[in-house]
Write a protein that holds these residues in place. Sequence first.
Motif, PDB file in Angstrom:
ATOM      1  N   VAL A 188       0.953  -0.965  -0.422  1.00 23.52           N
ATOM      2  CA  VAL A 188      -0.187   0.071   0.165  1.00 23.52           C
ATOM      3  C   VAL A 188       0.756   1.118   0.053  1.00 23.52           C
ATOM      4  N   VAL A 189       0.727   2.056  -0.747  1.00 24.95           N
ATOM      5  CA  VAL A 189       1.106   3.629  -0.565  1.00 24.95           C
ATOM      6  C   VAL A 189       0.697   4.644  -0.057  1.00 24.95           C
ATOM      7  N   HIS A 190       1.210   4.749   1.089  1.00 23.68           N
ATOM      8  CA  HIS A 190       0.536   5.860   1.986  1.00 23.68           C
ATOM      9  C   HIS A 190       1.155   7.537   1.415  1.00 23.68           C
ATOM     10  N   PRO A 191       0.360   8.203   1.737  1.00 27.37           N
ATOM     11  CA  PRO A 191       1.119   9.571   0.662  1.00 27.37           C
ATOM     12  C   PRO A 191       1.856  10.026   2.185  1.00 27.37           C
ATOM     13  N   PHE A 192       3.312  10.664   1.736  1.00 30.69           N
ATOM     14  CA  PHE A 192       3.806  10.717   2.203  1.00 30.69           C
ATOM     15  C   PHE A 192       5.035  11.481   1.479  1.00 30.69           C
ATOM     16  N   SER A 193       5.860  12.889   1.802  1.00 30.51           N
ATOM     17  CA  SER A 193       6.468  13.299   1.181  1.00 30.51           C
ATOM     18  C   SER A 193       7.795  14.164   1.935  1.00 30.51           C
ATOM     19  N   ASP A 194       8.469  13.887   1.942  1.00 27.34           N
ATOM     20  CA  ASP A 194       9.738  14.508   2.533  1.00 27.34           C
ATOM     21  C   ASP A 194       9.737  16.276   2.801  1.00 27.34           C
ATOM     22  N   ARG A 195       9.177  16.909   2.136  1.00 27.14           N
ATOM     23  CA  ARG A 195      10.000  17.527   1.904  1.00 27.14           C
ATOM     24  C   ARG A 195       8.571  18.480   2.140  1.00 27.14           C
ATOM     25  N   ALA A 196       6.898  17.948   1.674  1.00 26.88           N
ATOM     26  CA  ALA A 196       5.894  18.489   2.707  1.00 26.88           C
ATOM     27  C   ALA A 196       6.031  18.259   4.602  1.00 26.88           C
ATOM     28  N   VAL A 197       6.709  16.999   5.257  1.00 32.85           N
ATOM     29  CA  VAL A 197       6.809  17.205   6.427  1.00 32.85           C
ATOM     30  C   VAL A 197       7.770  18.579   7.003  1.00 32.85           C
ATOM     31  N   LEU A 198       8.982  18.211   5.998  1.00 32.94           N
ATOM     32  CA  LEU A 198       9.916  18.986   6.979  1.00 32.94           C
ATOM     33  C   LEU A 198       8.815  20.813   6.943  1.00 32.94           C
ATOM     34  N   GLU A 199       8.660  20.960   5.416  1.00 29.16           N
ATOM     35  CA  GLU A 199       7.978  22.136   5.727  1.00 29.16           C
ATOM     36  C   GLU A 199       6.814  22.522   6.459  1.00 29.16           C
ATOM     37  N   GLU A 200       6.253  21.464   7.141  1.00 33.51           N
ATOM     38  CA  GLU A 200       5.159  21.497   8.336  1.00 33.51           C
ATOM     39  C   GLU A 200       5.868  21.430   9.553  1.00 33.51           C
ATOM     40  N   LEU A 201       7.516  20.628   9.490  1.00 33.39           N
ATOM     41  CA  LEU A 201       7.496  21.250  11.716  1.00 33.39           C
ATOM     42  C   LEU A 201       8.526  22.011  11.181  1.00 33.39           C
ATOM     43  N   LEU A 202       9.375  23.107  10.481  1.00 38.79           N
ATOM     44  CA  LEU A 202       9.510  23.706   9.892  1.00 38.79           C
ATOM     45  C   LEU A 202       9.346  24.672  10.240  1.00 38.79           C
ATOM     46  N   GLY A 203       8.015  25.189  10.046  1.00 39.10           N
ATOM     47  CA  GLY A 203       7.092  26.070  10.142  1.00 39.10           C
ATOM     48  C   GLY A 203       6.372  25.905  11.285  1.00 39.10           C
TER      49      GLY A 203
END
Length: 503
Positions: A485-500
């Motif tokens: 199963v491919v779960h939605p996940f983007s390293d960039r999006a997670v980083l942006e969220e955490l950095l924000g």
Amino acid sequence: MTDLLRHRPTTPPSRGLVEVARQLGVRPPPVDPSVTGLTLGTSDCCPGDLFAAVPGGRAHGAAYADQAAERGAVAVLTDPAGAAVLDATEGAARRLPRVVVDDPREVLGRLGAWLHDHPTSAFTTLGVTGTQGKTTTTYLAESAVGGTVGVIGTIGTRIGGRPVASSLTTPEAPALQALFAVMREEAVDVCAMEVSSHALVKGRVDGFAFDVAVFLNLGRDHLDFHDDLADYFDAKAMLFTPDHARRAVVNVDDDHGRRLLDRTDLPVTTFSTDGRAADWRAANVRPHRLGTDLEVLGPAGLEIDLSVPLPGRFNVSNALAVVAALAPEGHDPADLAAGIAASPGVPGRMERVDRGQPFTAVVDYAHKPDAVTAVLTALRPVTPGRLVMVIGAGGDRDHGKRPLMGEAAARHADLVVVTDDNPRSERPAAIRADLLAGARGGPAEVVEIGDRREAIAHAVAGARLGDTVVVAGKGHEQGQEIDGVVHPFSDRAVLEELLGATP
């Protein structure tokens, strides 16, 4: 909504099936429907297609010919075994005329090129191969040329900046020739294309010759597909033969590049960033936080300034490869350098993520030992603080590279956070254990956090002024594959969220 470009030409080809058979040198069928396309897959099948039914790993493609017939296929190209499968079916495919050859996959490239009237004759084709750097090099080529450029590779296919639906780094031969026909319709000037070892072995780039074939480097990868490194090199070397290219551009800083010089019969242009004798050389290399400035020394005393907007010596090499490949094809070296300097970067390749935090955050696709080393050694000189890497490894792939990746990370970083990448069907803990076996022998602090988001959060929470955090392995990918199963996940999006959320 994204403007998704068609993946077949607006004006399809039209060839009689009898003419197709004669082109292949086999007995023509008793009927002569018009063939307006060629496909290997039933999902891509369109009315008027010749469906290529080839042997597969699990079943013969002829077993799916009924689906192709329902989607409008007018004939089947297959081998004697496939013909027997068709004879046994009770479905619509049994009534389709067929063209039978000994090895249908072997003829697909040249048949597709012929069917579309050899579309690559209308523009310059650049085939780029190597263990790392293929994607970056094709993107830099796109920026260097300007105008209308086609790009085919890992991140996808684009024509004139517009995306085209595609699923493979190098599409299957019929789909590739159809894409080339679209590029001809779109008046493409240059097509820069990644060429994988899989594509070469499976004949996806058969049937035409690249104007320029570029060799970047070779390191350990894909040993789940190739017998060993020598077999992997042999596959790459296939690109540098007269059947596949007219001219070679070779990185002589790489051991395998120098070996390739003795193997190829093509005219060769060489390049070097390490001071070796070569046609094109990098001089006065000056790395900085955002990239590298240098001078390019070319044939006949040519000297130009070049600014590469990506950090790392390996990206200097990628940029130099572009100049060495395209300048002899009629592009002004100074214009190429200006285009490279203006490049917006490459998704997931040394991609900076900046939300105003006091440290550097980078997403990179590094998922092999050499790539891990290259990324960390590129960032170390421009990191006054700690160098932190979040790293995992893909499941159902080469197991032997995992401890080597862990060892490389622990040797060059200050903190290594071992996490999950795409476990696929394997137990994530077992994959992490392989990485940890290599990482725990190095000088870096090592932490294991299986959940990838939590691992990135741990790295971000501990980062301070002057540090660099690298999230490695997935790059541009938008999903994480676990148990099919491919779960939605983007390293960039997670980083942006955490950095924000970082104070």
